[in-house]
Every structure is written in structure tokens, then in C-alpha cells.
Motif scaffolding. Structure first.
Motif, PDB file in Angstrom:
ATOM      1  N   PRO A   1       2.067   5.856   0.033  1.00 22.55           N
ATOM      2  CA  PRO A   1       1.113   5.814   1.161  1.00 22.55           C
ATOM      3  C   PRO A   1       1.405   7.020   2.038  1.00 22.55           C
ATOM      4  CG  PRO A   1       2.936   4.295   1.568  1.00 22.55           C
ATOM      5  CD  PRO A   1       3.264   5.013   0.284  1.00 22.55           C
TER       6      PRO A   1
ATOM      7  N   TYR B   1      -5.211  -5.649   0.793  1.00 21.11           N
ATOM      8  CA  TYR B   1      -3.914  -5.465   1.460  1.00 21.11           C
ATOM      9  C   TYR B   1      -3.639  -6.738   2.275  1.00 21.11           C
ATOM     10  CZ  TYR B   1      -0.405  -2.986   4.304  1.00 21.11           C
ATOM     11  OH  TYR B   1       0.737  -2.588   4.942  1.00 21.11           O
TER      12      TYR B   1
ATOM     13  N   ARG C   1       1.125  -8.176  10.153  1.00 23.52           N
ATOM     14  CA  ARG C   1       0.386  -7.170  10.926  1.00 23.52           C
ATOM     15  C   ARG C   1      -1.009  -7.672  11.319  1.00 23.52           C
ATOM     16  NH1 ARG C   1       2.909  -2.364  11.348  1.00 23.52           N
ATOM     17  NH2 ARG C   1       4.088  -1.514   9.596  1.00 23.52           N
TER      18      ARG C   1
ATOM     19  N   GLY D   1       4.388  -4.114  -1.162  1.00 27.04           N
ATOM     20  CA  GLY D   1       4.380  -3.098  -0.100  1.00 27.04           C
ATOM     21  C   GLY D   1       5.516  -3.345   0.862  1.00 27.04           C
TER      22      GLY D   1
ATOM     23  N   ILE E   1       4.083   0.110  -3.393  1.00 24.59           N
ATOM     24  CA  ILE E   1       3.486   1.114  -2.496  1.00 24.59           C
ATOM     25  C   ILE E   1       4.461   1.227  -1.326  1.00 24.59           C
ATOM     26  CG2 ILE E   1       1.503   1.662  -1.030  1.00 24.59           C
ATOM     27  CD1 ILE E   1      -0.169  -0.223  -2.870  1.00 24.59           C
TER      28      ILE E   1
HETATM   29  O1  LIG Z   1       1.160   2.608   4.413  1.00 28.91           O
HETATM   30  C1  LIG Z   1       1.145   1.432   4.135  1.00 28.91           C
HETATM   31  O2  LIG Z   1       0.090   0.816   4.013  1.00 28.91           O
HETATM   32  C2  LIG Z   1       2.416   0.699   4.051  1.00 28.91           C
HETATM   33  N1  LIG Z   1       2.466  -0.437   4.606  1.00 28.91           N
HETATM   34  C3  LIG Z   1       3.608  -1.254   4.761  1.00 28.91           C
HETATM   35  C4  LIG Z   1       3.551  -1.678   6.196  1.00 28.91           C
HETATM   36  O3  LIG Z   1       2.447  -1.841   6.676  1.00 28.91           O
HETATM   37  O4  LIG Z   1       4.572  -1.872   6.830  1.00 28.91           O
HETATM   38  C5  LIG Z   1       4.858  -0.565   4.361  1.00 28.91           C
HETATM   39  C6  LIG Z   1       4.692   0.309   3.180  1.00 28.91           C
HETATM   40  O5  LIG Z   1       5.853   1.042   2.980  1.00 28.91           O
HETATM   41  C7  LIG Z   1       3.565   1.258   3.369  1.00 28.91           C
END
Ligand SMILES: O=C(O)C1=N[C@H](C(=O)O)C[C@H](O)C1
Length: 305
Positions: free
Chosen positions: A18, A145, A150, A198, A215
Motif C-alpha cells: 500500500p 477492506y 477504523r 492487512g 497488504i
Molecule cells: O494502506 C493500507 O490500507 C493499510 N492499512 C492497514 C491499516 O489501515 O492500518 C495497515 C496496512 O499495513 C496497510
């Protein structure tokens, strides 16, 4: 609706980066971006994602997003490396997302990464309808995702499996933080629906359990070692994978000790890969304490001098 210009990325697998978005004096830094792409085009990566969390996608306007995509496509073409590129296109307004997917249909990308709508905490039915609307609005592959910590909402497996039936919903970037949910998804998913982790700190466990790839913002550094760990695990060499991981496990802790991507950008700046560690508000630069810790990890000779 146009299809992808390069449909090599139907089912994303392996190690994806990413990519950070380099800024200088408040603007997208094209020179640093070209340098980054030239660097990662030589790395053992399976794909790039632009404008995701690490790419500070929520701070980019549409003109900047387009420039980011075009500069990346040109730099990849110059490098002669065919690397699939996905673009982070999220939002909490389904209609706006649908319009954005239509407006970006001609951009040279291979797929899109779409996070669950954040803040409003819709129902599972609302989430399904949101992703179905996106799937109807583009012929491109969509990677969901799922990152409840988050967005504030968890796309549960029942809804995920329903979405997995859609031809162009090709997988999930899984950050659900519930090993039981991930294990069940790996067991029940249809063939061709990819599960990529991720969660940088849990990458070894997730790949050991059978995830198809990862990712990871952390893979901006020590990219070869992250790829080696994944390849060993995928080849059934758990001990070899664990040995690689032992050398890597402190890196995610360091790079996520403060809000990402400031630590990654600081590290890349110190490595000379980007010209400025700048992040956009509300993100702030790393503290002097973390900067010193990153220097000690990356440049031991230099920081001791
Ligand atoms: O860029 C991203 O999308 C990523 N998301 C994860 C996050 O939101 O913390 C972590 C990942 O390494 C990359």
C-alpha cells in the motif's frame, strides 16, 4: 462502463504494497513518486495499492488521485515491470462512490480497494447493498477492506460470503482482528475469493493459517524478507517462515508505534527514497523519540556515530 486496461489482477494474491503518497511543500511530489516506483518495480512484490490508508487517500482530491495514478502508470511502464495496481476509493456515501467509480472508469488501474463505509455504522444489509452498488458500477475487480477498528463496523462472514458470489468482488483485505472470523472465512469462502491480511503485526499468523497474501505498509522496508517469509510459509516451510519473521517482527511495532504512515515516511526519507517525510493533517510527523528508534533499527552505524 470500461473494463480494466490490464486485467492481470483478477484475484489478488501474494505481497502487495500500500504505497505511501509522497508530498513536498503540500503538493504531490512527482520526483519522489517516480523514485519509489522505480525502486519497488525491482522488488519481489505482487501488486501495488495507491491511495489506501498508508497512501493518505482520504486527503487526496480527485485531481491528485488521477495524477497519482497517471504518474504511477508512466513510471511502471518506464520500469518495464508489469505490476497490478489497485486504487483505494472509499467513502460513506454509496451514491458518491458509484459516481466516482464511473468517473474513474478510464484510469489505468487494475482494481479498487473499497473499505466499509465509516462513521455511520450501517447494518449488515446496508453494507451488502453498498458493495453490491459498487460492484454494479464497475467491471473492475473489487477488493473489500474490512477494518472495524477504523470504520466502526465489521462486515461479518455471512454478508462477506454473499458478496463473494459477485463475479467482480474478488477478495478481502482482512483486518477484522478476530482470528475465529478469519479462520471461518478461509474455510467457507468460494474458490477464487482471496483473503489477504492487512495486519502487519499478525502477518506471520495470518499467512500460517492460509491467507493468500498480505497488504503491509511495513513491507516498504525489508521487502525481500517479507516476501521470503510469505513464500516459505506458502511452500509449507513453517520453520523457515518463522526464522524470517523473527528478523521482521519488531518492524511493524516500530512503524505503527505512532499513527501510520508518518513512521514509514520518516524511514523512507532517511533511506533517501523520498525527499520529504511530510504527511497531511490530521496526521503529524513522528516524535523525536520514535525517529531515533527508527534510526537505530535502520541505520545502526549512523545513529551510533
Ligand atoms: O494502506 C493500507 O490500507 C493499510 N492499512 C492497514 C491499516 O489501515 O492500518 C495497515 C496496512 O499495513 C496497510
Amino acid at each position: 462502463m470500461e473494463t480494466s486496461l490490464d486485467a492481470t489482477a483478477e484475484q489478488p494474491r501474494g505481497l502487495w504494497l500500500p504505497l505511501i503518497t509522497p508530498f513536498r511543500d503540500g503538493e504531490l511530489d512527482a520526483a519522489s513518486l517516480r523514485r519509489l516506483i522505480a525502486h519497488y518495480a525491482r522488488a519481489p512484490l505482487d501488486g501495488l495499492i495507491l491511495g489506501a490508508t498508508t497512501g493518505e487517500g482520504l486527503t487526496l482530491d480527485e485531481a491528485e488521485l488521477e495524477r497519482l495514478v497517471m504518474l504511477t502508470a508512466d513510471a511502471l511502464a518506464a520500469s518495464d515491470r508489469k505490476l497490478p495496481v489497485y486504487l483505494g476509493l472509499s467513502g460513506s456515501d454509496t451514491r458518491k462512490l458509484v459516481k466516482t467509480l464511473a468517473r474513474t472508469a478510464h484510469w489505468p488501474i487494475d482494481g479498487v480497494l473499497i473499505a466499509c463505509p465509516y462513521y455511520t455504522r450501517p447494518s449488515q444489509r446496508g453494507l451488502v447493498l453498498h458493495f453490491e452498488a459498487a460492484a454494479d458500477a464497475t467491471a473492475r475487480p473489487i477488493l473489500i477492506y474490512n477494518i472495524p477498528y477504523r470504520t466502526g463496523v465489521n462486515l461479518q462472514n455471512e454478508a462477506m460470503l454473499r458478496l463473494a458470489e459477485r463475479a467482480n468482488i474478488v477478495g478481502v483485505k482482512d483486518c477484522c482482528a478476530d482470528p475465529a472470523q478469519t479462520a471461518e472465512l478461509l474455510r467457507l469462502r468460494p474458490p477464487g475469493f482471496a483473503v489477504l491480511t492487512g495486519e502487519d503485526a499478525l502477518a506471520f499468523d495470518a499467512l500460517s493459517r492460509g491467507c493468500d497474501g498480505a497488504i503491509l505498509a511495513s513491507a516498504h522496508l525489508e521487502t525481500e524478507a517479507f516476501a521470503a517469509m510469505m513464500h516459505r510459509l506458502q511452500a509449507g516451510d513453517r520453520l523457515g517462515g518463522a526464522t524470517e519473521w523473527q528478523r521482521l517482527a519488531d518492524l511493524p511495532k516500530l512503524l505503527f508505534a505512532e499513527p501510520s504512515p508518518a513512521p514509514v515516511k520518516y524511514a523512507l526519507w532517511r533511506r533517501g527514497l523520498i525527499d520529504s517525510p511530510e504527511v497531511r493533517l490530521p496526521m503529524t510527523p513522528v516524535s523525536p523519540t520514535l525517529a531515533a528508534a527508527i534510526d537505530a533499527r535502520m541505520l545502526p552505524g549512523l545513529s551510533a556515530a
